[in-house]
Design a protein around this motif. Structure first.
Motif, PDB file in Angstrom:
ATOM      1  N   TYR A 103       0.832  -1.211   0.000  1.00 25.52           N
ATOM      2  CA  TYR A 103       0.000   0.000   0.000  1.00 25.52           C
ATOM      3  C   TYR A 103       0.866   1.260   0.000  1.00 25.52           C
ATOM      4  O   TYR A 103       0.637   2.195  -0.785  1.00 25.52           O
ATOM      5  N   ARG A 147      -7.536  -1.898  -2.416  1.00 18.61           N
ATOM      6  CA  ARG A 147      -8.431  -2.863  -1.792  1.00 18.61           C
ATOM      7  C   ARG A 147      -7.667  -4.135  -1.438  1.00 18.61           C
ATOM      8  O   ARG A 147      -7.045  -4.746  -2.292  1.00 18.61           O
ATOM      9  N   ASP A 149      -8.157  -7.873   0.636  1.00 23.24           N
ATOM     10  CA  ASP A 149      -9.073  -8.760   1.341  1.00 23.24           C
ATOM     11  C   ASP A 149      -8.293  -9.601   2.342  1.00 23.24           C
ATOM     12  O   ASP A 149      -7.079  -9.453   2.498  1.00 23.24           O
ATOM     13  N   GLU A 150      -8.978 -10.517   3.014  1.00 27.49           N
ATOM     14  CA  GLU A 150      -8.356 -11.251   4.111  1.00 27.49           C
ATOM     15  C   GLU A 150      -7.383 -12.329   3.648  1.00 27.49           C
ATOM     16  O   GLU A 150      -6.731 -12.969   4.471  1.00 27.49           O
ATOM     17  N   LEU A 201      -3.144  -6.138   7.901  1.00 34.07           N
ATOM     18  CA  LEU A 201      -4.516  -6.005   7.409  1.00 34.07           C
ATOM     19  C   LEU A 201      -5.421  -5.401   8.476  1.00 34.07           C
ATOM     20  O   LEU A 201      -6.310  -4.603   8.177  1.00 34.07           O
ATOM     21  N   HIS A 202      -5.206  -5.795   9.722  1.00 36.26           N
ATOM     22  CA  HIS A 202      -6.032  -5.253  10.805  1.00 36.26           C
ATOM     23  C   HIS A 202      -5.727  -3.780  11.059  1.00 36.26           C
ATOM     24  O   HIS A 202      -6.600  -3.036  11.519  1.00 36.26           O
ATOM     25  N   MET A 204      -4.870  -1.744   8.545  1.00 37.32           N
ATOM     26  CA  MET A 204      -5.437  -1.078   7.377  1.00 37.32           C
ATOM     27  C   MET A 204      -6.966  -1.098   7.376  1.00 37.32           C
ATOM     28  O   MET A 204      -7.593  -0.194   6.844  1.00 37.32           O
ATOM     29  N   ARG A 205      -7.542  -2.143   7.965  1.00 37.78           N
ATOM     30  CA  ARG A 205      -9.000  -2.290   7.978  1.00 37.78           C
ATOM     31  C   ARG A 205      -9.513  -2.413   9.409  1.00 37.78           C
ATOM     32  O   ARG A 205     -10.289  -3.288   9.745  1.00 37.78           O
ATOM     33  N   LYS A 206      -9.038  -1.497  10.229  1.00 36.91           N
ATOM     34  CA  LYS A 206      -9.349  -1.555  11.661  1.00 36.91           C
ATOM     35  C   LYS A 206     -10.841  -1.492  11.921  1.00 36.91           C
ATOM     36  O   LYS A 206     -11.369  -2.168  12.817  1.00 36.91           O
ATOM     37  N   ARG A 207     -11.567  -0.674  11.149  1.00 35.77           N
ATOM     38  CA  ARG A 207     -13.000  -0.505  11.397  1.00 35.77           C
ATOM     39  C   ARG A 207     -13.758  -1.817  11.189  1.00 35.77           C
ATOM     40  O   ARG A 207     -14.630  -2.166  11.975  1.00 35.77           O
ATOM     41  N   GLU A 208     -13.408  -2.567  10.133  1.00 35.29           N
ATOM     42  CA  GLU A 208     -14.128  -3.820   9.869  1.00 35.29           C
ATOM     43  C   GLU A 208     -13.590  -4.999  10.679  1.00 35.29           C
ATOM     44  O   GLU A 208     -14.359  -5.849  11.137  1.00 35.29           O
ATOM     45  N   LEU A 209     -12.259  -5.048  10.876  1.00 36.28           N
ATOM     46  CA  LEU A 209     -11.640  -6.235  11.469  1.00 36.28           C
ATOM     47  C   LEU A 209     -11.327  -6.090  12.947  1.00 36.28           C
ATOM     48  O   LEU A 209     -11.092  -7.091  13.627  1.00 36.28           O
TER      49      LEU A 209
END
Length: 291
Positions: A103, A147, A149-150, A201-202, A204-209
């Motif tokens: 990223y 984007r 993904d997991e 990933l967590h 970068m995607r703290k809100r979802e994960l």
């Protein structure tokens, strides 16, 4: 003209830029593959040639991508001749750029591109070089490049060599048979790399994960921290991971239970298995014999 070439009416001496071996690309590929196989089959007798083939593949991404499957078929031999090189080749192929690093790199490249584009646009019309004009004519704006993904955990996702997942895939099978210490090193590195990717990933995607929290575990040899969620815990069962990582954990699990059946010391075995600091923790279940 006398001599063996009289009937052909041509001078046998090759002209400038004319090869004495007029192979096409397809024929040359077949010859190269055949020679490589001969050298690898002879690795016990001539190890330096076999090692050189692996070293070239490790250092050349394009070459490695083309010959990886072929080289892995010689794992039973190379796991005895040069197990570290075999593991290094697998790491070079399977360990990719971590998601946060990717990223940041792409973001920097975009910023540099837009800066350059702005500079080119500031040049008066008609004063552009051909390259600058092409840049203006073919401006691109990447969509969806950020984007993740997991499954984007820094391990190669799409490698048909590891389909379907099995404990018998190479190089894991042969390394555990002939050099288990190197096999454990390889799987620790893959696991730690994947776990670091999972942690990124967590971020970068703290809100979802959500925010990951480590699980500290006290062992007789010291304290270690383990990271993971239900998805990461499933890696150890050969599920929900890139197929190469699934194969690695299936091979590890199969080898570990064989060690149990052989009566090896329990504590030493766990210390070897948990040698990394970020290995995901999860329950292990005795696997069925691999097929």
């Amino acid at each position: 003209m006398a001599g063996p070439y009289a009937d052909h009416g041509r001078d046998p001496t090759p002209k400038h830029n004319e090869s004495i071996y007029p192979f096409g690309r397809e024929e040359g590929t077949r010859v190269g593959t055949a020679l490589r196989m001969v050298l690898l089959r002879s690795a016990h007798s001539y190890p330096d040639f076999a090692k050189a083939i692996f070293q070239r593949a490790i250092g050349d991404k394009d070459r490695r991508r083309k010959v990886y499957s072929d080289l892995m078929t010689f794992s039973p031999i190379m796991s005895q001749v040069a197990p570290d090189l075999l593991a290094d080749l697998a790491e070079a192929q399977l360990m990719e750029e971590l998601p946060l690093d990717e990223y940041n790199r792409k973001r920097k490249e975009r910023e540099e591109y837009y800066k350059r584009l702005e500079e080119v646009r500031a040049i008066p019309e008609g004063d552009h070089t051909p390259n600058q004009q092409r840049m203006l004519d073919h401006t691109h704006f990447p969509i969806g490049a950020d984007r993740f993904d997991e499954d984007d955990i820094g391990i190669e996702q799409y490698n048909n060599f590891y389909q379907p997942p099995s404990a018998l895939h190479e190089p894991f099978k042969s390394l555990f048979e002939n050099s288990p210490a190197v096999a454990l090193r390889l799987i620790r590195n893959l696991s730690n790399h994947a776990t670091e990717g999972w942690k990124q990933l967590h971020i970068m995607r703290k809100r979802e994960l959500g925010t990951p929290i480590p699980v500290p575990v006290e062992f007789p040899w010291g304290k270690q921290e383990f990271w993971g969620d239900w998805r990461a815990y499933s890696w150890g069962q050969g599920q929900l991971a890139p197929t190469a990582l699934e194969c690695a954990f299936l091979a590890l699990t199969y080898w570990a239970f064989k060690q149990v059946d052989s009566g090896r010391p329990h504590q030493r075995r766990h210390q070897r298995l948990r040698g990394g600091k970020r290995v995901p923790c999860g329950s292990w279940h005795r696997p069925r014999p691999p097929t």
